[in-house]
Structure formats: C-alpha cells, structure tokens
Design a protein around this motif. Structure first.
Motif, short mmCIF file in Angstrom:
data_model
loop_
_atom_site.label_atom_id
_atom_site.label_comp_id
_atom_site.label_asym_id
_atom_site.label_seq_id
_atom_site.Cartn_x
_atom_site.Cartn_y
_atom_site.Cartn_z
N THR A 26 0.83 -1.22 0.00
CA THR A 26 0.00 0.00 0.00
C THR A 26 0.86 1.26 0.00
N GLU A 27 1.92 1.25 0.80
CA GLU A 27 2.76 2.44 0.93
C GLU A 27 3.53 2.74 -0.36
N LYS A 28 4.07 1.70 -1.00
CA LYS A 28 4.91 1.93 -2.20
C LYS A 28 4.08 2.03 -3.48
N ARG A 29 2.86 1.62 -3.45
CA ARG A 29 1.88 1.85 -4.52
C ARG A 29 2.31 1.30 -5.89
N GLY A 74 1.50 -2.09 -6.39
CA GLY A 74 0.64 -3.26 -6.54
C GLY A 74 1.33 -4.57 -6.23
N ASP A 124 -0.87 -7.51 -4.81
CA ASP A 124 -2.13 -7.25 -4.10
C ASP A 124 -3.21 -8.20 -4.55
#
Length: 317
Positions: free
Chosen positions: A224-227, A229, A245
């Motif tokens: 979630t933090e590094k976005r 997936g 994810d």
C-alpha cells in the motif's frame, strides 16, 4: 460524381508523370548520390516558390535519414544567406523550368566557391541544368492542372525524386532504425529504441521490499505504501520472491491466516528484467507473461522494479 471523375483524372496524370520520371533515372542519379555521399559538409537545398516548399520537405527527409541537410531560400541567399554555404558543401537547386531568376543569380558565386551543384528541373534546357555539374531531369509530362499553370505533376515528381535520393543514400550509409531513433528521440520509435529499463524502474527506497519472515498483513502495508501493486520478498532460503495485491485478495477469499510468514505464500520464481534491457523488450515480456511488474536484477542483486504503468506513461507501446 464529377468531383470523383476529376480526382481520378488528376491521379492518372500524376501517375504518368512518375512513370516519366522513372524512365529519366540514369547514370546522373548515381553520380548525384555519390557526390552527396562523399560530401564533407552539408547538402544545401534551394528552390523558389513551390519548388522551395518541396525542397524544405526534401531537406527534412535527408536530415532524418542520415544525410546532413538544410534549406536556404534563394531570395534570402542573394541578400546574405549565401554565407551559410561553404566549401565542402553540395548544393541541390530545384527549378522546374531551369530558369529561376533567384537561383540563377547565385550560380556565379557557387561556381566561384567550387561547390558541386546538382540541379533538378523538368528537362536540360534551362540555364540551371546547363551550368550544373550534375543535372537530374523529371521527364516529359503534363501538369494535372488543366490550365497547365499550377505546379502539380512537377512538384509530385520532384518530391518523389527527393525521396529516391534520400533512400538510396540511406541504404548506402547503412542507416538503420537505431540511427533513425537518434534523430527522433521525441517520437514513438525513438522512445522504443532508446529507452532502457534503468531509466524507468523504481530503485532504492522506492522498491517495495520485505523479508521472507514478514507477515502477510505487514507485507500488505508495504504494498500500500509503495503503490506498485506488489512487493519483492527477500528470503534467505528461497531467494527473491513476489507477492501482489491480487495474490493477497485471493488469500483473503480462502480465509488465509494473515499473520503467516510471507515466504510461505509468495511466488518464488519471479519474472525478471535487467537494467540495460530495452524498455520495449520488458513490455513484451509483461504481455507474454501477463504480469504488471518485473523485478530488475543485476548480477543476481535486486536493483529495481519496473511497472507497466511507468512504461505506458513513458509512451512505450
């Protein structure tokens, strides 16, 4: 239907003009190519009116296919711009009649500088082709204009002759797609042939990375933090792995224990790229393997992550 009839007649007339041009291609064409190929400077193209417009296109085509070239307006050349032409250059002058006053004024200076002169005209009767070192002619044909006044067939033939020169020179130079890309870095081909994985990948702190002992829940926070997936997993036993994810959503549907170490559920054969790989090649791998990310390794060491969205945003397709 008279418009359609007229259009077809114009096309037929111009096709006949190109057939005439083809018949007129002779040893002079070869001499022109050799002269330009051996030029130590630039190919300087000049022409007045519609011939000038064709000349501008011709110079642009030459420059983008390996022959250094630029256009000089003959009227401006007579008022100072002739200084742009220097020894070592080759001049290509275009005049359908061969008697353009603006070009004829320049001929004594071109001769004085001992600069090779190539002409393009309908025939060899005008002053320009008679004074040229190499005279290229277009052949005997009629203009598509029913008045015989507006340059139509003649400009088409001249443009095609310019293309023929450019491509013959391209082939003689061994000019290839990589060379073309260097002069078109902003175009799609340039991006495709010049962009490497190293220029688009996420590196350093941007890489989502966890250890094999990290819980699935903690890995979700990293994703979630590094976005991107996904997260890369560094496991001392299995080496590098990947968890996306999408993988986590599938685990949730089967009530997977989210406190379980990620090494037990990660994909331990990730699809990889290397920094010097062409970005377009990496995109092909993503499409073949149906993945949205590649981990990037150099000497078996993690150096980055390449995401499909970054390729798309860079115009790699």
């Amino acid at each position: 239907m008279k418009y359609v009839k007229s259009a077809r007649e114009v096309i037929d007339i111009e096709i006949n003009a190109l057939k005439s041009l083809k018949r007129d291609i002779d040893i002079n064409f070869q001499k022109a190519c050799e002269t330009i190929l051996n030029c130590k400077g630039r190919l300087v193209i000049t022409g007045m009116g519609k011939s000038g417009l064709v000349g501008r296109k011709m110079s642009a085509t030459m420059a983008s296919t390996g022959t250094p070239a630029f256009f000089v307006h003959p009227g401006e050349a007579g008022h100072g711009d002739l200084g742009m032409i220097v020894k070592g250059d080759v001049v290509l002058a275009i005049s359908n009649s061969g008697n353009s006053d603006e070009i004829n004024v320049l001929l004594p200076v071109i001769k004085h500088l001992n600069i090779p002169l190539i002409s393009i005209s309908k025939n060899g009767q005008g002053r320009l082709p008679q004074e040229a070192d190499i005279a290229l002619t277009l052949g005997d044909f009629e203009e598509a204009c029913p008045l015989g006044l507006a340059p139509t067939s003649s400009t088409t033939a001249t443009m095609v002759l310019g293309d023929a020169l450019a491509i013959a020179l391209l082939e003689a130079r061994g000019f290839n797609s990589e060379d073309f890309a260097l002069s078109h870095p902003a175009g799609s081909l340039g991006k495709k042939l010049l962009t490497h994985v190293s220029g688009l990948m996420k590196s350093g702190e941007e890489i989502p990375l966890v250890s094999g002992s990290t819980s699935i829940l903690e890995a979700l926070f990293e994703i979630t933090e590094k976005r991107l997936g996904m997260t890369v997993v560094k496991d001392d036993v299995q080496g590098y792995g990947v968890l996306t994810d999408g993988d986590i959503r599938r685990l949730l549907t089967i009530n997977q224990d989210m406190d379980q170490p990620i090494a037990s559920v990660m994909k331990n054969t990730p699809i990889t790229a290397y920094p010097d790989m062409m970005a377009s090649e990496a995109l092909d791998i993503m499409r073949q393997k149906k993945v949205n990310q590649l981990i990037v390794l150099e000497d078996d060491k993690l150096v980055g992550v390449l995401a499909l969205r970054d390729l798309v945003q860079a115009g790699i397709n």
